[in-house]
Every structure is written in C-alpha cells, then in structure tokens.
Design an enzyme around this catalytic site. Structure first.
Site, short mmCIF file in Angstrom:
data_model
loop_
_atom_site.label_atom_id
_atom_site.label_comp_id
_atom_site.label_asym_id
_atom_site.label_seq_id
_atom_site.Cartn_x
_atom_site.Cartn_y
_atom_site.Cartn_z
N ARG A 19 0.80 -1.23 0.00
CA ARG A 19 0.00 0.00 0.00
C ARG A 19 0.83 1.28 0.00
O ARG A 19 0.30 2.36 -0.22
CB ARG A 19 -0.96 0.00 1.20
CG ARG A 19 -2.20 -0.83 0.93
CD ARG A 19 -3.22 -0.66 2.03
NE ARG A 19 -2.87 -1.42 3.23
CZ ARG A 19 -3.25 -1.09 4.46
NH1 ARG A 19 -3.96 0.00 4.66
NH2 ARG A 19 -2.92 -1.84 5.48
N LYS A 26 9.23 -0.85 2.53
CA LYS A 26 8.43 -0.04 3.46
C LYS A 26 9.22 0.44 4.67
O LYS A 26 9.14 1.61 5.05
CB LYS A 26 7.21 -0.85 3.93
CG LYS A 26 6.39 -0.12 4.96
CD LYS A 26 5.03 -0.73 5.15
CE LYS A 26 5.05 -1.94 6.01
NZ LYS A 26 3.68 -2.36 6.40
N GLY A 87 3.84 -15.63 7.10
CA GLY A 87 3.19 -15.17 8.32
C GLY A 87 4.18 -14.78 9.41
O GLY A 87 5.38 -15.06 9.32
N SER A 109 8.15 -4.84 15.20
CA SER A 109 7.97 -4.74 13.75
C SER A 109 8.74 -3.54 13.23
O SER A 109 8.72 -2.47 13.85
CB SER A 109 6.49 -4.58 13.39
OG SER A 109 5.82 -5.77 13.65
N ASN A 233 1.45 1.66 6.91
CA ASN A 233 1.10 0.86 5.75
C ASN A 233 0.88 1.68 4.50
O ASN A 233 0.80 1.14 3.40
CB ASN A 233 -0.17 0.04 6.04
CG ASN A 233 0.06 -0.95 7.15
OD1 ASN A 233 0.86 -1.87 7.01
ND2 ASN A 233 -0.60 -0.75 8.29
N TYR A 376 29.08 35.88 -4.14
CA TYR A 376 29.56 34.52 -3.90
C TYR A 376 30.96 34.55 -3.29
O TYR A 376 31.86 35.22 -3.81
CB TYR A 376 29.60 33.72 -5.21
CG TYR A 376 30.17 32.34 -5.05
CD1 TYR A 376 29.62 31.45 -4.11
CD2 TYR A 376 31.26 31.90 -5.81
CE1 TYR A 376 30.15 30.17 -3.94
CE2 TYR A 376 31.78 30.62 -5.64
CZ TYR A 376 31.22 29.77 -4.70
OH TYR A 376 31.74 28.51 -4.53
C1 UD1 Z 1 -0.38 -8.90 13.36
C2 UD1 Z 1 -0.93 -9.82 14.45
C3 UD1 Z 1 -2.22 -9.21 15.00
C4 UD1 Z 1 -1.97 -7.81 15.53
C5 UD1 Z 1 -1.33 -6.96 14.44
C6 UD1 Z 1 -0.92 -5.63 14.99
C7 UD1 Z 1 -0.29 -12.04 13.76
C8 UD1 Z 1 -0.72 -13.31 13.17
N1 UD1 Z 1 -1.21 -11.10 13.88
O1 UD1 Z 1 -1.34 -8.78 12.34
O2 UD1 Z 1 -2.72 -10.01 16.04
O3 UD1 Z 1 -3.18 -7.23 15.99
O4 UD1 Z 1 -0.17 -7.60 13.92
O5 UD1 Z 1 -0.48 -4.82 13.97
O6 UD1 Z 1 0.85 -11.90 14.14
N2 UD1 Z 1 5.83 -9.80 8.44
C9 UD1 Z 1 6.94 -10.49 8.02
N3 UD1 Z 1 6.79 -11.72 7.46
C10 UD1 Z 1 5.57 -12.27 7.28
C11 UD1 Z 1 4.44 -11.57 7.71
C12 UD1 Z 1 4.60 -10.34 8.30
O7 UD1 Z 1 8.07 -10.02 8.16
O8 UD1 Z 1 5.52 -13.37 6.76
C13 UD1 Z 1 6.02 -8.50 9.05
C14 UD1 Z 1 5.28 -7.39 8.32
O9 UD1 Z 1 6.13 -6.79 7.36
C15 UD1 Z 1 4.98 -6.43 9.46
C16 UD1 Z 1 4.80 -7.33 10.67
O10 UD1 Z 1 5.44 -8.55 10.33
O11 UD1 Z 1 6.05 -5.57 9.71
C17 UD1 Z 1 3.34 -7.58 11.02
O12 UD1 Z 1 2.70 -8.14 9.91
P1 UD1 Z 1 1.25 -7.71 9.46
O13 UD1 Z 1 0.83 -8.48 8.29
O14 UD1 Z 1 1.17 -6.22 9.40
O15 UD1 Z 1 0.43 -8.14 10.76
P2 UD1 Z 1 -1.00 -8.73 10.77
O16 UD1 Z 1 -0.95 -10.09 10.21
O17 UD1 Z 1 -1.90 -7.77 10.16
#
Ligand code: UD1
Ligand code: MG
Length: 466
Positions: A19, A26, A87, A109, A233, A376
C-alpha cells in the site's frame, strides 16, 4: 525488578508494503528523517539489547545496506532471510538460529516506529524473564487486529480478525504486534505452529494458546496510546505518524523554553540543541545536528542542517544553511539572510553579516565582515571588517581545479568584482567596482582593473533609413 537475563530483539521487516505503492522497501521510508527500521533499531539500542535479528525478505539487500549505514551504537544487527513470507510466526522462526536460550526475546515490527523504550521496559518488567508478556491496546475500532480473549482477567488466546466470530469481533482489546518471552519457550512453541487458519499463515499469535495449554503464565500490558504501536502501511499513515512525532518533539523543546511560533509548523529531522531564549518562527526545517546558542532567532521558512549558530545571532527568513559533512559555524551576534545560503565549510566569526542572495562555501570570514547583497564567496579566507560589494564573486574554479582567494583585513571590494583565484587582496586595499582581479593587490592601495571610462562629445546616434 527480577533480572530477566540478556535481551534479544527480533524485528520483522520482510513484508512488501504494497500500500505504500513505492519502489522503496516499506521499512526504509523515513520518519523524522530516519528510516522506520532505524528508529526501531534505535529503540533496541536504548534497551541495551544484546542482539538484534532483522527478518528481511522483500529487497533484502537494500534493507541490509541501509542498516549498515545507520551508525548504531554498540549494536550490530544480524539478518535472517524469510522467503517466501508465510506469516509472523514463520518470520520469527527464521530468527531462531540466531537466538540463545538464556535470553528473553522481544518481538518488534520494522514498520512501527513510535514505541517508547519505557513502554517496552514496562512490558519486560511485567514478564520478569519468565512469562509470555503481550503488549495490548484498547481500540474503539479494533477492525483488522488480533483480539485478546480473556477468561476473567486471565489471557486465554489471541484470535485474528479474519478467524474471529462475530462475538469475538466485539472485543476491543487488541494485540499490538509486540511481545516478550523467554527464548527457550518461544523455540518450543514456534515448533508447534501450523497454517490451519483463515489466512493459511503461521500465526505468531497462536503461541498464546500453547502457553495457556502448557500452564505457562501469560500477562498483558495494556496501553492506551495508539500511536506507540501504530504501523505504517500507507503514505497517509506515514504522514499521520510524522505529525505526531513532530508534535512531541516540538512540545519537548517548548518545555525546555524554546519559543516556537507554531508547534504545528515545525519539523526536526535530527537533533536540535538550544540555549535559552531561542525563538523559531513558522515553517522551519532542521536536519542532522543543529545547535542554536542563547537568544538565537530563526525567521520563517529557514532550512538549517548540520550547523552551529552562536549566541545572539539572527537568521532572517528563507535562509538555507546546509553544512553536510564539513559543517557550518556561525559566530555570535551575526546577521544572516533573508535569502542567504551557507554551504559546507562556512566558518563565520562574530558579527559577520551575510545578506540576501549571498552564497558562502568553504570559506572563513573573520569578525565584522559584511557581504550584504548578491555575492559569492567560495574557497576563501576573508579577514576582519571586510566589505564585500554587491555582485562580487570569487572565481574559484578554473574548470578543473579549485583555488583559494585570500582577502586580508579591512579590504573593501566594490560591486561586481570578479576575483580570479588564486589571488590575494592585501590588507586595507580597495578594489574599484567592476574590476576583474587576476593578480595579487598591494595593501592600502586602490586597485582598478577595468576599461577606462571615456566620453565622445556631441555623439550622433544612428538614424533610421527612410
Ligand atoms: C499482526 C498480528 C495481530 C496484531 C497486528 C498488529 C499475527 C498473526 N497477527 O497482524 O494479532 O493485531 O499484527 O499490527 O501476528 N511480516 C513479516 N513476514 C511475514 C508476515 C509479516 O516479516 O511473513 C512483518 C510485516 O512486514 C509487518 C509485521 O510482520 O512488519 C506484522 O505483519 P502484518 O501483516 O502487518 O500483521 P498482521 O498479520 O496484520
Ligand atoms: Mg498479515
């Protein structure tokens, strides 16, 4: 506080950041002039982390290179590659080879820049190096977040929004994305994750369930300041956090006595050190390290980077000062601007005046010297009480090399002079306006180097032919 053992920080930074609609990863977008990931790593430094493991995926090499240039004190992050991204649980799994079981792991994060170290210290204190400690938050609109399920006051699980029942979605306590726990437990629980959920991802949040099943204590530190755990984001969210960050910096400076005309129109992308009675008008931007001495006044819409301005100096509106690596130093009671430009290596002594559309680069000006209009001064050593006329320049560049101009004390350079370097103007000399000076001038003399003025009497102008 129970000693919690060494702290290891894991920072998730593998995500693409779709996004942002940007070529740049990012976590490398900047907040307050520093990469988001840089801010998170700064926090790890402030917590005296033993180690930081950065999980990289998208444009891993670019992220690595940026981290290398951050200049972190006493912390050399290591990188774990997560490819593909399956994930948050999968992300932290990639860090395990770098983590030692004697420590506590804090999960952060790379796109959450405004978490205060004190908040994380509170979280770590609550976990005591023994428990699974979750940072949670009350949100009026919890859409999208993982919800904290409790039985009585005891945390039972975190359920992701997409997996939550309608009833669970009414819960307003959400997981922030930040947790701390003993590394040996993290290792055990990460081994039990699966992808059986709505997103078919490895959820880090599933370990809460495992902890409860194993009878391990789970605690939650619930905060109410959303900006501390807000992620970036989109450009809009980045701008929103930037304003919050700037507001906080502005308030901190005002609490120290700095008078900001409008804290909403103030930007600091670095470090600003102010003496007493500093006044800063609207629309100014400060970058890198800037020092303003006692009583310094900065007019509206100035941009000042890597500079030190001594007591009593006034910077008039629309002045641009950028010291880059070499820095800029301005002495006491100087007058700079409006519309002045000071470049790297400028050293101005006390009571120097630099006026509108005057550019100074790699030049030293001694006490009381004035260059007030359209001029200058580059690669120059200028003495005291020199008057440097409008439109005069140092011709310091011969197309291949730079040369120095020396102007000794009390010289007056008239308007529109070209000083072809290398050249020295002797002390107390006067240079007639419009002169092109290619040779050293003697002290005390008037030197004129231009076509001699002549007049032709009764001059008849050409007539138009019929
Ligand atoms: C996650 C939490 C959620 C919480 C939210 C808060 C999980 C499953 N869920 O949600 O409970 O409320 O954060 O913001 O943890 N990332 C990676 N590798 C991956 C996936 C993600 O490095 O495979 C990084 C993303 O770049 C980001 C961070 O992890 O910096 C969080 O990922 P994001 O997808 O934003 O979190 P959610 O799944 O939305
Ligand atoms: Mg996700």
């Amino acid at each position: 506080m129970v000693s919690a053992g060494p702290l290891d920080v894991v920072i998730m930074a593998a995500g693409k950041g779709t996004r942002m609609k940007s070529e740049r990863p990012k976590v490398l977008h900047r907040l307050g002039g520093r990469a988001l990931l840089g801010r998170v790593l700064d926090t790890a430094v402030q917590l005296s982390a033993r180690q930081a493991v950065v999980i990289v995926g998208h444009q891993a090499e670019v992220v690595r290179a940026c981290v290398g240039s951050l200049g972190l004190e006493g912390l050399q992050p290591v990188f774990a590659l997560q490819q593909p991204q399956l994930g948050t649980g999968h992300a932290v799994q990639q860090a395990l080879p770098f983590l030692q079981d004697d420590g506590t792991t804090l999960v952060l994060s790379g796109d959450v820049p405004l978490t205060r170290p004190e908040t994380l210290r509170d979280l770590l204190a609550l976990g005591q190096g023994q428990k699974l400690a979750l940072l949670t938050l009350q949100l009026p609109d919890p859409t999208g977040y993982g919800r904290v399920l409790r039985q009585g006051s005891a945390v039972q699980a975190i359920v992701e929004h997409k997996d939550a029942t309608a009833q669970q979605r009414c819960i307003t306590e959400v997981y922030s994305g930040i947790m701390a726990l003993p590394t040996r437990l993290l290792r055990q629980w990460l081994g039990r994750l699966d992808q059986r959920n709505a997103q078919q991802e490895y959820y880090l949040t599933d370990i809460v369930r495992f902890a409860v099943a194993d009878g391990a204590p789970v605690v939650a530190h619930c905060i109410d300041k959303a900006s501390e755990v807000a992620g970036v984001n989109s450009p809009a969210q980045l701008a929103e956090l930037e304003r919050i960050f700037q507001r906080e910096q502005a308030e901190r400076l005002m609490a120290e006595g700095v008078r900001l005309a409008d804290p909403g129109r103030f930007d600091l992308r670095g470090q600003l050190l102010c003496g007493p009675d500093v006044e800063i008008d609207v629309g100014c931007v400060f970058e890198g390290r800037v020092e303003l001495g006692a009583g310094v006044r900065v007019g509206a819409h100035c941009v000042i980077a890597q500079a030190s301005i001594a007591d009593g100096t006034i910077i008039a509106p629309f002045t641009h000062i950028d010291g880059e690596a070499a820095g800029v130093e301005v002495g006491e009671d100087a007058r700079i601007g409006p519309f002045a430009r000071l470049r790297p290596g400028t050293r101005l002594a006390r009571q120097v005046h630099i006026g509108n559309f005057v550019e100074v680069k790699n030049a030293t000006l001694a006490e009381g010297t004035k260059a007030n209009h359209l001029a200058y001064l580059g690669d120059a050593s200028v003495g005291a009480r020199v008057n440097y006329g409008a439109g005069s320049i140092t011709a310091n560049y011969d197309g291949a090399n730079k040369h120095r101009t020396v102007i000794e004390d009390d010289v007056h350079v008239g308007s529109n002079c070209v000083l072809v370097a290398p050249v020295t103007l002797g002390a107390g000399g006067t240079i007639g306006g419009g002169s092109t000076i290619t040779e050293d001038t003697p002290p005390g003399a008037l030197t004129v180097a231009r076509g001699k003025q002549m007049s032709v009497a009764n001059w008849q102008r050409p007539q138009k032919k019929r």
